[in-house]
Design a protein around this motif. Structure first.
Motif, mmCIF file in Angstrom:
data_model
loop_
_atom_site.group_PDB
_atom_site.id
_atom_site.type_symbol
_atom_site.label_atom_id
_atom_site.label_comp_id
_atom_site.label_asym_id
_atom_site.label_seq_id
_atom_site.Cartn_x
_atom_site.Cartn_y
_atom_site.Cartn_z
ATOM 1 N N ASP A 341 -3.970 10.650 5.321
ATOM 2 C CA ASP A 341 -4.454 10.404 6.684
ATOM 3 C C ASP A 341 -5.059 9.015 6.886
ATOM 4 N N VAL A 342 -4.840 8.094 5.932
ATOM 5 C CA VAL A 342 -5.332 6.721 6.089
ATOM 6 C C VAL A 342 -4.142 5.774 5.925
ATOM 7 N N HIS A 343 -3.911 4.936 6.926
ATOM 8 C CA HIS A 343 -2.787 4.000 6.834
ATOM 9 C C HIS A 343 -3.070 2.971 5.734
ATOM 10 N N PRO A 344 -2.062 2.604 4.948
ATOM 11 C CA PRO A 344 -2.291 1.643 3.859
ATOM 12 C C PRO A 344 -2.855 0.304 4.320
ATOM 13 N N HIS A 345 -2.519 -0.119 5.544
ATOM 14 C CA HIS A 345 -3.109 -1.365 6.048
ATOM 15 C C HIS A 345 -4.616 -1.213 6.244
ATOM 16 N N ASP A 346 -5.034 -0.032 6.657
ATOM 17 C CA ASP A 346 -6.469 0.224 6.785
ATOM 18 C C ASP A 346 -7.136 0.248 5.411
ATOM 19 N N VAL A 347 -6.439 0.827 4.441
ATOM 20 C CA VAL A 347 -6.957 0.826 3.061
ATOM 21 C C VAL A 347 -7.161 -0.606 2.587
ATOM 22 N N ALA A 348 -6.156 -1.438 2.787
ATOM 23 C CA ALA A 348 -6.232 -2.827 2.332
ATOM 24 C C ALA A 348 -7.328 -3.597 3.063
ATOM 25 N N THR A 349 -7.531 -3.291 4.338
ATOM 26 C CA THR A 349 -8.561 -3.990 5.120
ATOM 27 C C THR A 349 -9.958 -3.640 4.628
ATOM 28 N N VAL A 350 -10.205 -2.359 4.362
ATOM 29 C CA VAL A 350 -11.515 -1.951 3.863
ATOM 30 C C VAL A 350 -11.755 -2.526 2.466
ATOM 31 N N LEU A 351 -10.736 -2.501 1.623
ATOM 32 C CA LEU A 351 -10.879 -3.061 0.277
ATOM 33 C C LEU A 351 -11.155 -4.563 0.338
ATOM 34 N N ASP A 352 -10.518 -5.243 1.279
ATOM 35 C CA ASP A 352 -10.759 -6.684 1.416
ATOM 36 C C ASP A 352 -12.221 -6.966 1.768
ATOM 37 N N GLU A 354 -14.570 -5.476 0.614
ATOM 38 C CA GLU A 354 -15.273 -5.345 -0.665
ATOM 39 C C GLU A 354 -14.872 -6.436 -1.654
ATOM 40 N N GLY A 355 -14.064 -7.402 -1.197
ATOM 41 C CA GLY A 355 -13.630 -8.494 -2.057
ATOM 42 C C GLY A 355 -12.438 -8.158 -2.929
ATOM 43 N N ILE A 356 -11.756 -7.054 -2.613
ATOM 44 C CA ILE A 356 -10.656 -6.567 -3.448
ATOM 45 C C ILE A 356 -9.327 -6.832 -2.739
ATOM 46 N N ALA A 357 -8.447 -7.563 -3.374
ATOM 47 C CA ALA A 357 -7.152 -7.920 -2.792
ATOM 48 C C ALA A 357 -6.059 -7.012 -3.327
ATOM 49 N N VAL A 358 -5.463 -6.195 -2.439
ATOM 50 C CA VAL A 358 -4.293 -5.395 -2.774
ATOM 51 C C VAL A 358 -3.225 -5.654 -1.715
ATOM 52 N N ARG A 359 -2.028 -5.194 -1.965
ATOM 53 C CA ARG A 359 -0.915 -5.364 -1.030
ATOM 54 C C ARG A 359 -0.683 -4.059 -0.277
ATOM 55 N N ALA A 360 -0.345 -4.149 1.001
ATOM 56 C CA ALA A 360 -0.016 -2.961 1.797
ATOM 57 C C ALA A 360 1.214 -3.252 2.645
ATOM 58 N N GLY A 361 2.094 -2.256 2.774
ATOM 59 C CA GLY A 361 3.308 -2.425 3.563
ATOM 60 C C GLY A 361 4.473 -1.729 2.903
ATOM 61 N N HIS A 362 5.676 -2.197 3.212
ATOM 62 C CA HIS A 362 6.862 -1.594 2.589
ATOM 63 C C HIS A 362 7.324 -2.356 1.356
ATOM 64 N N HIS A 363 6.644 -3.452 1.015
ATOM 65 C CA HIS A 363 6.885 -4.207 -0.222
ATOM 66 C C HIS A 363 8.337 -4.686 -0.355
ATOM 67 N N CYS A 364 8.950 -5.008 0.777
ATOM 68 C CA CYS A 364 10.359 -5.448 0.779
ATOM 69 C C CYS A 364 11.247 -4.427 0.071
ATOM 70 N N ALA A 365 10.978 -3.137 0.349
ATOM 71 C CA ALA A 365 11.752 -2.064 -0.286
ATOM 72 C C ALA A 365 11.870 -0.890 0.693
ATOM 73 N N GLN A 366 12.408 -1.153 1.876
ATOM 74 C CA GLN A 366 12.470 -0.120 2.903
ATOM 75 C C GLN A 366 13.352 1.075 2.513
ATOM 76 N N PRO A 367 14.510 0.875 1.848
ATOM 77 C CA PRO A 367 15.262 2.055 1.399
ATOM 78 C C PRO A 367 14.461 2.943 0.443
#
Length: 409
Positions: A341-352, A354-367
């Motif tokens: 129930d939490v969108h990965p972009h929201d996860v990445a925004t909250v982590l940011d 906190e100073g934590i850099a992660v990637r969120a999205g489809h990672h150039c792998a939509q299939p």
């Protein structure tokens, strides 16, 4: 491997982001650069910036020596038979496009097959789609097991006598899966097909021996392995490169130019049109020196340890979905996940925050996202400079994220 000693070579890590110490967990997108690489680039521009090959003056000679010396380092790094099998490109994407356009265009016909997998990065899908449209070849996908791995039995069923090209990534940038490239190459060759490997996520993290793998082409990028952006490598067996037409045309790659016809330089320079990526290649050479000093086997072991620790800690968070094999011995140093129930972009925004850099999205792998039944995911990826403390901070940040959105909704 003393991580404290290693981290001191990465000045970017010694900073705060949003008032918190930086925890960089996005090395699968691009790695940070050690001072050895930064200083090598600065030295080139300060002391011997010049074009290569054509100049006879001192700066030109030094630049040429640096550029071609980097090619020799790459050749030894992947155990190519000769420097002639190493072509510098803008990155893995360009390298894969070169194979699809230069080799695929001239060697595929209607009825031929290209075999790839659902886990491929877009850079190892779209070029094959385009060349299939151009030649009338058929693009086929080998199915994945429930945990995202490739079964060799499925590979044997998918590859047929009509298959001319098999192109598979060595390590998945989403699932962390480490594919059995040597076995897949054997299956491809038994059916008369060539083996192309996307090594963007493997070259930075493990020792690659192209002769042992018996792959026909290998593509990887410098910026994911402590090197500069804008530089990559296409390895190709000499027998194939020699018969391929150049991907680009212009200066530097020619032997003779007439009014109606031209001829090309010998390998590998016929594939490097125009002023090459001189500083990038020299910087990549410095990155290879650094990685080999640390030891690729040490890096791989360290990342397996981090992946195992991350899987253990993150699995304890309620509502956490982790993608890919659960066995850390079957995966590289990254963990892709979602929180219910939490969108990965929201996860990445909250982590940011906190100073934590992660990637969120489809990672150039939509299939692959479609196969996973997920529109997007979050990904934490580790490298030689990461620690278990980084993972502890990630887990703390994920718990905060979950609690925050539980309170909001």
């Amino acid at each position: 491997m003393d991580i404290r000693d290693i981290r001191q070579y990465f000045p970017i890590l010694d900073q705060e982001v949003n008032g918190k110490p930086l925890v960089y967990l996005d090395s699968a997108a691009t790695s940070q650069k050690p001072v050895q690489v930064i200083e090598t680039l600065e030295k080139y521009y300060r002391e011997y910036n010049s074009n290569v090959h054509r100049g006879v003056h001192t700066l030109g000679t030094r630049a040429t020596d640096g550029y071609e010396g980097a090619r020799e380092k790459v050749s030894k790094f992947i155990n190519a038979k000769s420097f002639e099998e190493v072509v510098f490109t803008r990155g893995a994407t360009t390298a894969l496009n070169m194979v699809a356009s230069s080799y695929g265009r001239d060697n595929l016909r209607e009825g031929d097959e290209i075999v790839i997998s659902y886990m491929e990065h877009h850079a190892n899908i779209i070029p094959w789609q385009q060349v299939a449209k151009l030649t009338g070849a058929t693009l086929k996908y080998v199915p994945l097991q429930e945990d995202g791995t490739i079964s060799l039995d499925d590979m044997r069923e998918t590859v047929t006598t009509n298959t001319k090209i098999v192109s598979i990534m060595q390590v998945s940038n989403v699932l962390g899966v480490m594919n059995p490239i040597k076995d897949i190459a054997k299956i491809a060759h038994e059916h008369g097909a060539i083996m192309v490997v996307d090594g963007a996520q493997s070259a930075p993290h493990m020792k690659i021996d192209v002769q042992d793998l018996d792959c026909d082409f290998l593509a990887f990028s410098g910026h994911k392995m402590c090197g500069p952006t804008g530089i990559g490598v296409l390895y190709g067996k000499k027998q194939y490169l020699a018969n391929m037409e150049p991907f680009e045309f212009g200066g530097e790659m020619i032997d003779f130019v007439g009014l109606q016809e031209s001829t090309w330089k010998e390998l590998p320079w016929k594939f490097e049109a125009g002023t090459p990526i001189i500083a990038g290649a020299i910087g990549l050479g410095a990155a290879i020196d650094f990685l080999e000093e640390v030891g690729l086997s040490n890096i791989e072991a360290h990342e397996h340890k981090l992946a195992a620790y991350a899987l253990e800690r993150m699995s304890q968070i309620e509502g956490m979905t982790i993608y890919g094999p659960k066995d850390p011995n079957k995966r590289a140093g990254l963990v892709t996940f979602n929180i219910d129930d939490v969108h990965p972009h929201d996860v990445a925004t909250v982590l940011d925050a906190e100073g934590i850099a992660v990637r969120a999205g489809h990672h150039c792998a939509q299939p692959l996202m479609k196969w996973l039944k997920a529109s997007a995911t979050a990904r934490a990826s580790f490298y030689l400079y990461n620690t278990e403390e980084d993972i502890d901070k990630l887990v703390e940040g994920l718990v905060k994220t979950k609690e925050y959105f539980s309170d909001v909704f």
